[in-house]
Scaffold this active site. Structure first.
Site, PDB file in Angstrom:
ATOM      1  N   TYR A 173       0.842  -1.280   0.023  1.00  0.00           N
ATOM      2  CA  TYR A 173      -0.043   0.041   0.157  1.00  0.00           C
ATOM      3  C   TYR A 173       0.948   1.332   0.053  1.00  0.00           C
ATOM      4  O   TYR A 173       2.188   1.207  -0.059  1.00  0.00           O
ATOM      5  CB  TYR A 173      -1.122  -0.240   1.167  1.00  0.00           C
ATOM      6  CG  TYR A 173      -2.005  -1.024   1.074  1.00  0.00           C
ATOM      7  CD1 TYR A 173      -2.902  -1.122  -0.039  1.00  0.00           C
ATOM      8  CD2 TYR A 173      -2.073  -2.169   1.967  1.00  0.00           C
ATOM      9  CE1 TYR A 173      -3.938  -2.118  -0.192  1.00  0.00           C
ATOM     10  CE2 TYR A 173      -3.127  -3.185   1.961  1.00  0.00           C
ATOM     11  CZ  TYR A 173      -3.937  -3.104   0.715  1.00  0.00           C
ATOM     12  OH  TYR A 173      -4.821  -4.182   0.575  1.00  0.00           O
ATOM     13  N   CYS A 370     -17.205 -15.875   6.289  1.00  0.00           N
ATOM     14  CA  CYS A 370     -16.395 -17.038   6.646  1.00  0.00           C
ATOM     15  C   CYS A 370     -17.020 -18.287   6.606  1.00  0.00           C
ATOM     16  O   CYS A 370     -18.201 -18.369   6.603  1.00  0.00           O
ATOM     17  CB  CYS A 370     -15.873 -16.537   8.309  1.00  0.00           C
ATOM     18  SG  CYS A 370     -14.934 -18.152   9.138  1.00  0.00           S
TER      19      CYS A 370
END
Length: 656
Positions: A173, A370
């Site tokens: 990033y 999940c």
């Protein structure tokens, strides 16, 4: 004492608490401050500390945002806009966006503003991640403005009541792009020398301390090693020696702690690890940095149990435990650890469903998922402890695979009297096959943990006992849940019944174990790939054949980025776009619209062409009784773990 850091997008956290219905809250300073105060208060009310991670993607930003976001924020005030936006974006978001042909990607950005980055990266180099994303080098003025934006974000975090902030300077990033000599090619005061590459973080930290005070903690998250060598370019970026130097520099600037991570965009598979990575594999890197600095060191990286976390602390590998996916898989991880209930924790199996849905929901207001935890970011809708309205009423569950165990656990938690039949002598179902290939041993945690939780909830298990209509009727159940799974398909094509032809089942069970043979696997889905990896470990020459033109269509890109190169390195041949017509005389006869007919020698043929549901008992029960019957998991429709567990959860949560 263990400090657990949850590295989860604040937008996702707020949505999970029912605080943020719109994407815009992730970006708009005023709205974010308002809801952040509620979020921080909720965390503080439970006695925890709250740090807000400040991140800027730089050249890794979604290309449309710099151009379209101001307009989207205005349109977002129109009632119903975000629902319409979601539907529109779903058609182009997700893996399809990331897998778009680079040249098409370049064309699609023709009228978009470029992302801002320290430097312009070389074009048309497929060995550089995201080279096709439109970007340009920032001016000095833009860098200064961005520094102030980081500082003001920290000020808002402090106003919201946060206990500190973390600067995200890793994973390729913005801040990491300045630190790395590979992505920072500037020749001014922000590039070149080590000190110049660190300058932007120094300026940001000095500004935060000036505005927020020296007692407002700043954690800096860094990559200890970019690991470009893992993708064939050891000359690029930096390695551990420079990672240590960066950590020491951050301490000199006044960092309160160093959060150790690894990798960059070019080695994405190291950032969020699959099952192929050893438990706690990053901890030697954390130890190397801990030995070099005097401030606390935090590290995540395949830490799955409290006992493992405690051992890392006792060995002095790190000072704080970082958890991300473990807390997604089990939101009660910390509480269970505190109460000595480690055996009840759902351990993250590194299946990558979270990353798959993170990618596919990137541009939408939807949340990630999940496989093991259907409640993730839906905690308001589905409380941890639902109302106990079972009142001891009997329920029968048939099958102890993921779906059956999830259904049994949830029903028992609600106070139903649950009896679970399983014809085998242990839990697992198809999971007992899925864990056999190399690197897949953790997948068995799925059913081990669900069984432990179901036992605590009071489920009665009848292992080694096949359910029948009579046995079910004897228990006079209020409901019957059928989770009898499925079996591998053995298609009826010429030659498929030969003794050298089998499905993946006997191979995974170890009943058929060829060595040094020519093996042809029909089907390049994940089961085919896993079976191929098992077979090449036994020195077989493997060819994978598939009708599709791509390997494992629909599979998680990050998973394929690891297993496919590994298989090719081991000599596996992929023959795509070919249909199996016949098996005869130890050969397979294939046809292709492009290549015509092909014949391959085959000592063994393994069929990996899918799964068929086993639901005969459900049919029998519906004829023999008026009790409501619910079919879940592979017994209803063959799919992945996530589909089985989520369908089971939602099915039984609706039962009254």
């Amino acid at each position: 004492m263990v400090l657990v850091l949850l590295f989860l997008n604040i937008r996702e956290l707020m949505k999970g608490m029912g605080l943020v219905p719109l994407v815009k809250c992730h970006y708009h300073p005023i709205v974010t401050l308002k809801v952040s105060k509620k979020l921080v208060k909720a965390v503080h009310d439970h006695g925890a500390k709250f740090f807000i991670q400040i991140q800027h993607p730089g050249r890794q930003s979604v290309p449309i945002f710099p151009t379209a976001w101001p307009l989207l924020e205005k349109m977002g005030k129109i009632p119903g806009f975000w629902k319409m936006y979601d539907k529109m974006v779903e058609k182009v978001a997700g893996d399809g966006l990331l897998e778009m042909d680079p040249q098409e990607m370049i064309k699609s950005q023709r009228f978009l503003k470029p992302n801002l980055a320290p430097s312009k990266m070389p074009q048309n180099d497929p060995d550089i991640a995201l080279w096709y994303v439109k970007h340009r080098a920032m001016t000095i003025e833009e860098i200064h403005r961005t520094e102030q934006q980081f500082i003001q974000t920290a000020v808002r975090a402090q106003k919201a009541g946060a206990d500190g902030i973390e600067l995200h300077a890793t994973h390729g990033y913005f801040l990491h792009q300045f630190l790395s000599p590979f992505t920072n090619r500037r020749t001014d005061e922000y590039g070149g020398s080590f000190e110049n590459r660190c300058r932007i973080i120094r300026n940001i930290m000095e500004g935060i301390k000036k505005e927020c005070g020296n007692d407002f903690p700043i954690i800096v998250r860094i990559s200890a090693d970019e690991f470009h060598d893992r993708v064939g370019h050891p000359e690029r970026g930096y390695h551990l020696d420079e990672g240590i130097r960066i950590a020491k520099e951050m301490e000199k600037y006044g960092a309160s702690a160093i959060d150790v991570s690894v990798g960059s965009t070019d080695a994405l598979f190291l950032i969020v690890e699959s099952m192929r990575h050893p438990i706690a594999w990053r901890q030697d890197l954390a130890k190397a940095i801990k030995d070099a600095v005097s401030i606390p060191v935090i590290c995540a990286g395949v830490i799955r149990t409290p006992a493992q976390a405690e051992q890392l602390l006792q060995e002095g590998k790190q000072d704080f435990i970082g958890l991300a996916r473990p807390l997604m898989a089990d939101s009660q991880w910390v509480k269970k650890a505190q109460e000595g209930r480690e055996n009840e924790i759902s351990r993250c199996i590194c299946c990558m469903r979270c990353m798959e849905t993170c990618t596919s929901t990137l541009l939408t207001t939807k949340t990630l998922e999940c496989s093991l935890n259907p409640r993730l970011l839906k905690e308001v809708d589905y409380p941890e402890c639902p109302s106990k309205n079972g009142k001891g009423r009997p329920v029968v569950v048939v099958g102890a695979g993921p779906a059956g165990l999830m259904a049994a656990r949830e029903l028992a938690v609600r106070g139903f009297q649950v009896t679970l039949f399983e014809k085998e002598d242990k839990e697992g179902g198809q999971i007992n096959l899925a864990d056999k290939p190399p690197y897949k041993d953790r997948i068995i945690w799925t059913t081990q943990d669900l069984r432990a939780q179901a036992e605590v909830a009071g489920v009665t298990f009848r292992f080694g006992e096949e359910a029948t209509v009579e046995k079910v009727k004897e228990l006079s159940p209020k409901y019957v849940i059928i989770a009898t799974g499925g079996h591998a398909i053995h298609p009826n094509i010429p030659g498929a019944q030969e003794d050298y032809v089998c499905t993946t089942t006997p191979v995974l069970k170890g009943e058929i174990c060829p060595e040094g043979k020519n093996v042809v696997i029909i089907g390049s889905g994940l089961t085919g790939l896993d079976t191929a990896e098992l077979l090449v470990h036994h020195k077989n020459k493997v060819t994978l054949v598939d009708m599709a033109d791509t390997i494992a269509p629909g599979a998680v890109t990050m998973t394929l980025e690891e297993i496919v190169p590994a298989l090719k390195k081991d000599g596996v041949t992929f023959l795509l776009g070919h249909k199996l017509d016949e098996i005869k005389d130890h050969t397979v006869v294939l046809s292709s619209k492009k290549a015509g007919n092909t014949t391959l020698p085959a000592d063994v043929v393994v069929l990996a062409v899918g799964v068929k549901s086993d639901n005969a008992l459900a049919t029998e029960l519906k004829k023999a009784t008026s009790v409501p019957i619910y079919t879940i998991g592979d017994a209803e429709k063959p799919g992945r773990i996530v589909h089985a567990i989520h369908k089971a959860f939602h099915t039984v949560r609706k039962l009254k």
